[in-house]
Design an enzyme around this catalytic site. Structure first.
Site, PDB file in Angstrom:
ATOM      1  N   LYS A 214       0.833  -1.212   0.000  1.00 19.13           N
ATOM      2  CA  LYS A 214       0.000   0.000   0.000  1.00 19.13           C
ATOM      3  C   LYS A 214       0.869   1.266   0.000  1.00 19.13           C
ATOM      4  O   LYS A 214       0.656   2.177  -0.801  1.00 19.13           O
ATOM      5  CB  LYS A 214      -0.932   0.014   1.235  1.00 19.13           C
ATOM      6  CG  LYS A 214      -1.825  -1.216   1.328  1.00 19.13           C
ATOM      7  CD  LYS A 214      -2.751  -1.160   2.530  1.00 19.13           C
ATOM      8  CE  LYS A 214      -2.054  -1.170   3.876  1.00 19.13           C
ATOM      9  NZ  LYS A 214      -1.311  -2.417   4.171  1.00 19.13           N
TER      10      LYS A 214
ATOM     11  N   ARG B  41      -9.543   0.377   9.081  1.00 20.37           N
ATOM     12  CA  ARG B  41      -9.133  -0.975   9.455  1.00 20.37           C
ATOM     13  C   ARG B  41     -10.234  -1.715  10.205  1.00 20.37           C
ATOM     14  O   ARG B  41     -10.054  -2.884  10.560  1.00 20.37           O
ATOM     15  CB  ARG B  41      -7.910  -0.922  10.353  1.00 20.37           C
ATOM     16  CG  ARG B  41      -6.568  -1.083   9.619  1.00 20.37           C
ATOM     17  CD  ARG B  41      -5.482  -0.884  10.638  1.00 20.37           C
ATOM     18  NE  ARG B  41      -4.223  -1.506  10.385  1.00 20.37           N
ATOM     19  CZ  ARG B  41      -3.178  -0.908   9.824  1.00 20.37           C
ATOM     20  NH1 ARG B  41      -3.272   0.306   9.353  1.00 20.37           N
ATOM     21  NH2 ARG B  41      -2.034  -1.549   9.704  1.00 20.37           N
TER      22      ARG B  41
ATOM     23  N   ARG C 203      11.812  -5.033   4.986  1.00 18.44           N
ATOM     24  CA  ARG C 203      11.486  -3.646   4.617  1.00 18.44           C
ATOM     25  C   ARG C 203      12.385  -2.636   5.328  1.00 18.44           C
ATOM     26  O   ARG C 203      12.663  -2.757   6.508  1.00 18.44           O
ATOM     27  CB  ARG C 203      10.021  -3.418   4.989  1.00 18.44           C
ATOM     28  CG  ARG C 203       9.608  -1.982   5.055  1.00 18.44           C
ATOM     29  CD  ARG C 203       8.114  -1.849   5.008  1.00 18.44           C
ATOM     30  NE  ARG C 203       7.439  -2.284   6.210  1.00 18.44           N
ATOM     31  CZ  ARG C 203       6.108  -2.264   6.346  1.00 18.44           C
ATOM     32  NH1 ARG C 203       5.341  -1.895   5.338  1.00 18.44           N
ATOM     33  NH2 ARG C 203       5.555  -2.649   7.468  1.00 18.44           N
TER      34      ARG C 203
ATOM     35  N   ARG D 294      11.342  -0.379  10.903  1.00 17.16           N
ATOM     36  CA  ARG D 294      10.305  -0.170  11.912  1.00 17.16           C
ATOM     37  C   ARG D 294      10.433  -1.190  13.041  1.00 17.16           C
ATOM     38  O   ARG D 294      10.660  -2.368  12.779  1.00 17.16           O
ATOM     39  CB  ARG D 294       8.921  -0.295  11.261  1.00 17.16           C
ATOM     40  CG  ARG D 294       8.568   0.929  10.453  1.00 17.16           C
ATOM     41  CD  ARG D 294       7.335   0.746   9.637  1.00 17.16           C
ATOM     42  NE  ARG D 294       6.237   0.074  10.327  1.00 17.16           N
ATOM     43  CZ  ARG D 294       5.053  -0.138   9.768  1.00 17.16           C
ATOM     44  NH1 ARG D 294       4.822   0.262   8.532  1.00 17.16           N
ATOM     45  NH2 ARG D 294       4.102  -0.748  10.431  1.00 17.16           N
TER      46      ARG D 294
ATOM     47  N   ARG E 175      -0.138  -8.689  13.616  1.00 16.87           N
ATOM     48  CA  ARG E 175      -0.738  -7.697  12.713  1.00 16.87           C
ATOM     49  C   ARG E 175      -1.547  -8.385  11.617  1.00 16.87           C
ATOM     50  O   ARG E 175      -2.623  -7.909  11.230  1.00 16.87           O
ATOM     51  CB  ARG E 175       0.373  -6.814  12.119  1.00 16.87           C
ATOM     52  CG  ARG E 175       0.952  -5.859  13.172  1.00 16.87           C
ATOM     53  CD  ARG E 175       2.304  -5.301  12.798  1.00 16.87           C
ATOM     54  NE  ARG E 175       2.304  -4.551  11.566  1.00 16.87           N
ATOM     55  CZ  ARG E 175       3.404  -4.302  10.847  1.00 16.87           C
ATOM     56  NH1 ARG E 175       4.587  -4.748  11.253  1.00 16.87           N
ATOM     57  NH2 ARG E 175       3.327  -3.615   9.743  1.00 16.87           N
TER      58      ARG E 175
HETATM   59  P1  ADP Z   1       2.286  -1.818   3.242  1.00 19.70           P
HETATM   60  O1  ADP Z   1       2.315  -0.308   3.150  1.00 19.70           O
HETATM   61  O2  ADP Z   1       1.057  -2.425   2.597  1.00 19.70           O
HETATM   62  O3  ADP Z   1       2.484  -2.335   4.651  1.00 19.70           O
HETATM   63  P2  ADP Z   1       4.832  -1.652   1.792  1.00 19.70           P
HETATM   64  O4  ADP Z   1       4.459  -0.804   0.616  1.00 19.70           O
HETATM   65  O5  ADP Z   1       5.625  -0.998   2.869  1.00 19.70           O
HETATM   66  O6  ADP Z   1       3.511  -2.372   2.392  1.00 19.70           O
HETATM   67  O7  ADP Z   1       5.613  -2.927   1.231  1.00 19.70           O
HETATM   68  C1  ADP Z   1       6.229  -3.876   2.140  1.00 19.70           C
HETATM   69  C2  ADP Z   1       7.599  -4.277   1.601  1.00 19.70           C
HETATM   70  O8  ADP Z   1       7.425  -5.041   0.406  1.00 19.70           O
HETATM   71  C3  ADP Z   1       8.493  -3.085   1.239  1.00 19.70           C
HETATM   72  O9  ADP Z   1       9.821  -3.375   1.622  1.00 19.70           O
HETATM   73  C4  ADP Z   1       8.355  -2.953  -0.286  1.00 19.70           C
HETATM   74  O10 ADP Z   1       9.569  -2.455  -0.861  1.00 19.70           O
HETATM   75  C5  ADP Z   1       8.071  -4.397  -0.721  1.00 19.70           C
HETATM   76  N1  ADP Z   1       7.126  -4.473  -1.823  1.00 19.70           N
HETATM   77  C6  ADP Z   1       6.042  -3.668  -2.049  1.00 19.70           C
HETATM   78  N2  ADP Z   1       5.381  -4.055  -3.174  1.00 19.70           N
HETATM   79  C7  ADP Z   1       6.042  -5.144  -3.636  1.00 19.70           C
HETATM   80  C8  ADP Z   1       5.854  -6.021  -4.771  1.00 19.70           C
HETATM   81  N3  ADP Z   1       4.830  -5.846  -5.632  1.00 19.70           N
HETATM   82  N4  ADP Z   1       6.743  -7.038  -4.919  1.00 19.70           N
HETATM   83  C9  ADP Z   1       7.771  -7.227  -4.046  1.00 19.70           C
HETATM   84  N5  ADP Z   1       8.008  -6.425  -2.982  1.00 19.70           N
HETATM   85  C10 ADP Z   1       7.154  -5.406  -2.767  1.00 19.70           C
HETATM   86  P1  AMP Z   2       0.842   0.487   9.345  1.00 20.76           P
HETATM   87  O1  AMP Z   2       1.903   1.530   9.187  1.00 20.76           O
HETATM   88  O2  AMP Z   2      -0.382   0.766   8.521  1.00 20.76           O
HETATM   89  O3  AMP Z   2       1.381  -0.926   9.144  1.00 20.76           O
HETATM   90  O4  AMP Z   2       0.371   0.580  10.862  1.00 20.76           O
HETATM   91  C1  AMP Z   2       1.271   0.344  11.935  1.00 20.76           C
HETATM   92  C2  AMP Z   2       0.489   0.199  13.242  1.00 20.76           C
HETATM   93  O5  AMP Z   2      -0.196   1.433  13.552  1.00 20.76           O
HETATM   94  C3  AMP Z   2      -0.610  -0.859  13.244  1.00 20.76           C
HETATM   95  O6  AMP Z   2      -0.108  -2.163  13.534  1.00 20.76           O
HETATM   96  C4  AMP Z   2      -1.555  -0.337  14.339  1.00 20.76           C
HETATM   97  O7  AMP Z   2      -1.029  -0.584  15.641  1.00 20.76           O
HETATM   98  C5  AMP Z   2      -1.490   1.175  14.106  1.00 20.76           C
HETATM   99  N1  AMP Z   2      -2.505   1.639  13.131  1.00 20.76           N
HETATM  100  C6  AMP Z   2      -2.262   2.221  11.913  1.00 20.76           C
HETATM  101  N2  AMP Z   2      -3.407   2.540  11.289  1.00 20.76           N
HETATM  102  C7  AMP Z   2      -4.413   2.146  12.122  1.00 20.76           C
HETATM  103  C8  AMP Z   2      -5.831   2.178  12.048  1.00 20.76           C
HETATM  104  N3  AMP Z   2      -6.465   2.672  10.958  1.00 20.76           N
HETATM  105  N4  AMP Z   2      -6.536   1.689  13.092  1.00 20.76           N
HETATM  106  C9  AMP Z   2      -5.932   1.202  14.199  1.00 20.76           C
HETATM  107  N5  AMP Z   2      -4.593   1.112  14.329  1.00 20.76           N
HETATM  108  C10 AMP Z   2      -3.831   1.583  13.318  1.00 20.76           C
END
Ligand code: ADP
Ligand code: AMP
Length: 213
Positions: A13, A86, A125, A159, A170
């Protein structure tokens, strides 16, 4: 245009939202980023959220909905909701927040992914400390290992909640509380699906096809 990117942690995302900001002048509204900023600044919200986030559980609906409301007031550019809503209560809160501002949702784009791949994606990541550009140990290394491709900075961060045991919590939260909101949007004909397991460029192309249709 206002869209939701929906998918489990690691679905891509944030990666896709960053591209859409650059390509389309939209604004990424990531509640995860907002909460991490609140934790870093030790605001009252950050103090409440810190332990919940570290455990991989969900912060309260009231806190995240208020954060989104503030950001919607700050900009009328098209919004990409990333990591919000969420829960069903957050989905209902978002409808109200948009309606109150004369805005509406155009698409809910679900990134479909194979859950087995997510732990590897998340534990690999990292991102640029300066501009936030996302990278991955295996799938997206910077061209020069010590330098951000986008801004040229040299420091990267990981992170604290991207550890395997937290990732499992998660993912369980996603299955239990977030996936069940899909029917809420399906009944309004808003849900479009893309293959989140495809390469990053291919996922972007699939999203572009939806937004440009
Ligand atoms: P989200 O925001 O949904 O938690 P991220 O965009 O941070 O996910 O992506 C998680 C990890 O996977 C990052 O390190 C990113 O570089 C990698 N990633 C994202 N999209 C892809 C893809 N289509 N194929 C392989 N790796 C990906
Ligand atoms: P994310 O960066 O989206 O992976 O979120 C990291 C963490 O932030 C999650 O595991 C939750 O603890 C909190 N969080 C982020 N967005 C939300 C949401 N919309 N509702 C509740 N908790 C959230």
């Amino acid at each position: 245009m206002n869209i939701i990117l929906l998918g489990p942690p690691g679905a891509g995302k944030g990666t896709q939202a960053a591209r859409m900001e650059t390509a389309r002048g939209m604004v990424q509204l990531s509640t995860g980023d907002m909460l991490r900023e609140s934790v870093a600044q030790a605001t009252p919200v950050g103090l409440k959220a810190k332990a919940v986030m570290a455990a991989g559980e969900l912060v309260s609906d009231a806190i995240v909905s208020a954060l989104i409301g503030e950001r919607l007031d700050a900009s009328d550019r098209g919004a990409i909701f990333d990591g919000f809503p969420r829960t069903r209560a957050q989905a209902e809160a978002l409808d109200l927040l948009l309606t109150e501002r004369g805005r509406a949702l155009d698409h809910v784009i679900e990134l479909e992914v194979d859950e087995d791949a997510l732990v590897e994606r998340i534990t690999g990541r990292f991102s640029c400390c300066s501009c936030g550009a996302p990278y991955h140990d295996k799938y997206k290394l910077p061209r020069d290992p010590d330098t951000c491709d986008i801004c040229g900075a040299h420091d990267f961060k990981r992170r604290p909640d991207d550890k395997e045991e937290t990732v499992r919590t998660r993912l369980a939260e996603y299955r239990a509380k977030t996936a069940p909101i899909l029917p809420y949007y399906e009944q309004r004909g808003l849900v479009r699906r893309v293959d989140g397991m495809a390469a990053v460029d291919e996922v972007t192309a699939q999203i572009d096809a939806i937004l440009d249709s």
